[in-house]
Design a protein around this motif. Sequence first.
Motif, PDB file in Angstrom:
ATOM      1  N   GLU A 244       0.853  -1.175   0.000  1.00 34.65           N
ATOM      2  CA  GLU A 244       0.000   0.000   0.000  1.00 34.65           C
ATOM      3  C   GLU A 244       0.900   1.240   0.000  1.00 34.65           C
ATOM      4  O   GLU A 244       2.080   1.152  -0.329  1.00 34.65           O
ATOM      5  CB  GLU A 244      -0.935  -0.034   1.205  1.00 34.65           C
ATOM      6  CG  GLU A 244      -1.921  -1.203   1.152  1.00 34.65           C
ATOM      7  CD  GLU A 244      -2.908  -1.177   2.308  1.00 34.65           C
ATOM      8  OE1 GLU A 244      -2.743  -0.336   3.217  1.00 34.65           O
ATOM      9  OE2 GLU A 244      -3.837  -2.003   2.296  1.00 34.65           O
ATOM     10  N   HIS A 245       0.347   2.384   0.369  1.00 37.46           N
ATOM     11  CA  HIS A 245       1.142   3.613   0.288  1.00 37.46           C
ATOM     12  C   HIS A 245       2.238   3.650   1.334  1.00 37.46           C
ATOM     13  O   HIS A 245       3.216   4.381   1.193  1.00 37.46           O
ATOM     14  CB  HIS A 245       0.249   4.833   0.426  1.00 37.46           C
ATOM     15  CG  HIS A 245      -0.201   5.112   1.823  1.00 37.46           C
ATOM     16  ND1 HIS A 245      -1.072   4.289   2.497  1.00 37.46           N
ATOM     17  CD2 HIS A 245       0.112   6.113   2.683  1.00 37.46           C
ATOM     18  CE1 HIS A 245      -1.274   4.770   3.701  1.00 37.46           C
ATOM     19  NE2 HIS A 245      -0.579   5.867   3.844  1.00 37.46           N
ATOM     20  N   GLU A 246       2.074   2.849   2.415  1.00 38.22           N
ATOM     21  CA  GLU A 246       3.090   2.760   3.453  1.00 38.22           C
ATOM     22  C   GLU A 246       3.291   1.301   3.832  1.00 38.22           C
ATOM     23  O   GLU A 246       2.348   0.497   3.770  1.00 38.22           O
ATOM     24  CB  GLU A 246       2.687   3.563   4.696  1.00 38.22           C
ATOM     25  CG  GLU A 246       2.679   5.063   4.496  1.00 38.22           C
ATOM     26  CD  GLU A 246       2.258   5.809   5.748  1.00 38.22           C
ATOM     27  OE1 GLU A 246       2.574   7.001   5.843  1.00 38.22           O
ATOM     28  OE2 GLU A 246       1.612   5.202   6.637  1.00 38.22           O
ATOM     29  N   VAL A 247       4.505   0.969   4.224  1.00 39.58           N
ATOM     30  CA  VAL A 247       4.817  -0.378   4.684  1.00 39.58           C
ATOM     31  C   VAL A 247       5.436  -0.262   6.073  1.00 39.58           C
ATOM     32  O   VAL A 247       6.409   0.473   6.270  1.00 39.58           O
ATOM     33  CB  VAL A 247       5.780  -1.102   3.728  1.00 39.58           C
ATOM     34  CG1 VAL A 247       6.290  -2.395   4.353  1.00 39.58           C
ATOM     35  CG2 VAL A 247       5.088  -1.411   2.409  1.00 39.58           C
TER      36      VAL A 247
ATOM     37  N   ASN B 246     -15.308  12.554  -0.335  1.00 37.48           N
ATOM     38  CA  ASN B 246     -14.293  12.725  -1.374  1.00 37.48           C
ATOM     39  C   ASN B 246     -13.471  11.455  -1.587  1.00 37.48           C
ATOM     40  O   ASN B 246     -13.148  11.095  -2.725  1.00 37.48           O
ATOM     41  CB  ASN B 246     -13.386  13.902  -1.021  1.00 37.48           C
ATOM     42  CG  ASN B 246     -14.054  15.239  -1.232  1.00 37.48           C
ATOM     43  OD1 ASN B 246     -14.192  15.721  -2.344  1.00 37.48           O
ATOM     44  ND2 ASN B 246     -14.518  15.856  -0.145  1.00 37.48           N
ATOM     45  N   VAL B 247     -13.150  10.786  -0.496  1.00 42.64           N
ATOM     46  CA  VAL B 247     -12.402   9.531  -0.611  1.00 42.64           C
ATOM     47  C   VAL B 247     -13.215   8.499  -1.380  1.00 42.64           C
ATOM     48  O   VAL B 247     -12.673   7.759  -2.222  1.00 42.64           O
ATOM     49  CB  VAL B 247     -12.021   8.995   0.786  1.00 42.64           C
ATOM     50  CG1 VAL B 247     -11.449   7.593   0.685  1.00 42.64           C
ATOM     51  CG2 VAL B 247     -11.008   9.920   1.452  1.00 42.64           C
ATOM     52  N   ASP B 248     -14.523   8.446  -1.137  1.00 42.06           N
ATOM     53  CA  ASP B 248     -15.367   7.474  -1.830  1.00 42.06           C
ATOM     54  C   ASP B 248     -15.390   7.728  -3.338  1.00 42.06           C
ATOM     55  O   ASP B 248     -15.353   6.786  -4.133  1.00 42.06           O
ATOM     56  CB  ASP B 248     -16.790   7.520  -1.273  1.00 42.06           C
ATOM     57  CG  ASP B 248     -16.900   6.916   0.120  1.00 42.06           C
ATOM     58  OD1 ASP B 248     -15.953   6.221   0.538  1.00 42.06           O
ATOM     59  OD2 ASP B 248     -17.920   7.156   0.787  1.00 42.06           O
ATOM     60  N   ILE B 249     -15.457   8.985  -3.733  1.00 40.63           N
ATOM     61  CA  ILE B 249     -15.435   9.298  -5.164  1.00 40.63           C
ATOM     62  C   ILE B 249     -14.081   8.939  -5.756  1.00 40.63           C
ATOM     63  O   ILE B 249     -13.983   8.355  -6.853  1.00 40.63           O
ATOM     64  CB  ILE B 249     -15.771  10.784  -5.400  1.00 40.63           C
ATOM     65  CG1 ILE B 249     -17.225  11.060  -4.987  1.00 40.63           C
ATOM     66  CG2 ILE B 249     -15.547  11.170  -6.855  1.00 40.63           C
ATOM     67  CD1 ILE B 249     -17.619  12.519  -5.060  1.00 40.63           C
TER      68      ILE B 249
ATOM     69  N   THR C  59      -6.698   9.372   1.707  1.00 35.83           N
ATOM     70  CA  THR C  59      -7.070   9.079   0.321  1.00 35.83           C
ATOM     71  C   THR C  59      -6.091   8.138  -0.336  1.00 35.83           C
ATOM     72  O   THR C  59      -6.482   7.259  -1.111  1.00 35.83           O
ATOM     73  CB  THR C  59      -7.137  10.381  -0.496  1.00 35.83           C
ATOM     74  OG1 THR C  59      -8.118  11.240   0.067  1.00 35.83           O
ATOM     75  CG2 THR C  59      -7.512  10.092  -1.940  1.00 35.83           C
ATOM     76  N   GLN C  60      -4.813   8.294  -0.053  1.00 35.47           N
ATOM     77  CA  GLN C  60      -3.815   7.506  -0.766  1.00 35.47           C
ATOM     78  C   GLN C  60      -4.021   6.014  -0.556  1.00 35.47           C
ATOM     79  O   GLN C  60      -3.812   5.214  -1.469  1.00 35.47           O
ATOM     80  CB  GLN C  60      -2.410   7.912  -0.342  1.00 35.47           C
ATOM     81  CG  GLN C  60      -1.341   7.362  -1.284  1.00 35.47           C
ATOM     82  CD  GLN C  60       0.048   7.793  -0.888  1.00 35.47           C
ATOM     83  OE1 GLN C  60       0.411   7.709   0.281  1.00 35.47           O
ATOM     84  NE2 GLN C  60       0.827   8.239  -1.841  1.00 35.47           N
ATOM     85  N   VAL C  61      -4.454   5.641   0.636  1.00 31.30           N
ATOM     86  CA  VAL C  61      -4.720   4.233   0.901  1.00 31.30           C
ATOM     87  C   VAL C  61      -5.784   3.704  -0.053  1.00 31.30           C
ATOM     88  O   VAL C  61      -5.635   2.637  -0.665  1.00 31.30           O
ATOM     89  CB  VAL C  61      -5.166   4.030   2.363  1.00 31.30           C
ATOM     90  CG1 VAL C  61      -5.557   2.581   2.606  1.00 31.30           C
ATOM     91  CG2 VAL C  61      -4.073   4.468   3.323  1.00 31.30           C
ATOM     92  N   ALA C  62      -6.878   4.467  -0.206  1.00 31.02           N
ATOM     93  CA  ALA C  62      -7.981   4.027  -1.058  1.00 31.02           C
ATOM     94  C   ALA C  62      -7.580   4.006  -2.527  1.00 31.02           C
ATOM     95  O   ALA C  62      -7.932   3.084  -3.270  1.00 31.02           O
ATOM     96  CB  ALA C  62      -9.186   4.948  -0.854  1.00 31.02           C
ATOM     97  N   VAL C  63      -6.837   5.013  -2.961  1.00 34.54           N
ATOM     98  CA  VAL C  63      -6.455   5.102  -4.376  1.00 34.54           C
ATOM     99  C   VAL C  63      -5.432   4.039  -4.731  1.00 34.54           C
ATOM    100  O   VAL C  63      -5.535   3.355  -5.764  1.00 34.54           O
ATOM    101  CB  VAL C  63      -5.922   6.521  -4.680  1.00 34.54           C
ATOM    102  CG1 VAL C  63      -5.281   6.582  -6.065  1.00 34.54           C
ATOM    103  CG2 VAL C  63      -7.048   7.537  -4.576  1.00 34.54           C
TER     104      VAL C  63
END
Length: 536
Positions: A191-194, A352-355, A402-406
């Motif tokens: 993901e965006h972070e490990v 916004n995260v959902d979109i 957001t980065q997690v979702a994207v």
Amino acid sequence: MAAAAKRRVVIRLVRAFTGMPRWAPVGMGTVVVLVAAYLSFGSMSTVDVRVDGLPAHPITPAAAGSGSVLVAASVPADRLRVLVDGREATTDPRGGALSVRAAGLADGVHELRIVAPRPFPWFGTTTTTRQFTVDGTPPGLQVEDSLHPEAAGQPVTVTGIARGAARVTVAGHTATPGPDGAFSVVVDRPEHEVSVVATDAAGNRVERTLTVHTRHPGMRAVHMTGLAWTSEALREPVLDMARQGKIDAVELDIKDESGEVPYDSAVPMAQQIGAVRGYYHARQVLDQLHGMHLRVVGRLVAFKDPILGGASWRDGHPERVVQTAEGTPWSGGGYGQYAFTNFADPVVRQYNVDIAAEAAALGFDDILYDYVRRPDGPIERMRFPGLTTTPEAGIADFLRQTQVAVRSHHAMLGASVFGISVNRPTQIAQDIPQMSRYVDYVAPMVYPSHWGPGEFNVPDPNRQPYDIVRRSLAEFARAVQGTDVQIIPWLQDFSLGVPYGPAEVAAQIGAARDDGMPSFLLWAPNCRYHDQPLAR
């Protein structure tokens, strides 16, 4: 005790047990009884002591002081003395045993001593000792600050050295370090972070979080609104530029500054507040543009959202709207009432995260936020209900969310920022170093018409497009120095105060390229672009 004395004690005990008078002689058969009694009482002279919760491996100082060590014996617990390093330890009764607390022990070897009285008729005490080691020093952990997969969602190998660690856990995968502490773990879908956690035998742990950066492949893009895409007169020139190789990406609105969601979104809140317009079908457009080998970027206007703001205020949720100090909807800067939603509100953020997540799942290659900021204006006159940190930290944390979702849908994340944010981060809550931790690229709007005279020592920025773009982007490059974040600037293809044509657009593209930034996004409010400067 001497043998004769022991014999006399046993004889007295046997006579007491058997009722034999003192004058009765003791024969050979009695001797056997005496020996058995002697042996029996000899075994009764010892005390059975049990210590639980004191492992062979080292323990932490916290564990030593937690009361997890229990001492029990074959004599009542209240008759025991417990000492640690020769000093009385703090004990508490617990179910017939003693809970031992030895707080504040230094690293090293220590001694636990239990002194118990012998049972009657024996006199004196017995002593039981246990040695144990305290270790409060976490292992040393050396890893890189960031990871670089070949593409979003591709595996990465995390390597490092964890000296003194018994195990290392990387994104849920556990490895045993070698004798020198070296370890290597493959993370299949980072993901965006490990997270990397090294733990020693005592339970001491140290954790590092590695940022996963994927280098953007680059793009030469133009922006299109949702309505513009429905117009053949506006859409076809853009597609022609793509066919001629002048652009390789299209940036398309997925939520615009009016709050409209122009594609056929199924996000429940977007449907509920009436934001969905369905000007275009996302799946069809993505198939068309991907079929032309174009990158598709979804522009998502985050916090300028009068549809969500108005609906929230009317439905009794004023906390979702940026307010004045008096508690009325913020309308400064000519934005209008309800225009700015509150970036600190969890419902606003999740909307916004959902979109963003839906668009990434549909196949948009990038999600590029716009208006990911607070309103411009004096912050002392604004209220952000629920904000517990600085506005700058709040905006950065929203990007983290957001980065997690994207990233879970293998898309990349960018943030459009004001040009002034590079040296005035608090003016609109856009701190470039903070934001850079959670995005793949920053898209500064360095439009020459938006700079005042003298900015970056450029006398007339609007008439000096090369100079202002070159100098401002150089400052952005310094702001992200040492990170993997790329700068992909917004450039101006519109006239504001000074007529802009192919030469002015070319000057900006050249300035960005001379700063080592070959990628760009062109902005024209009417979605009509000069294609001459785009020839490769």
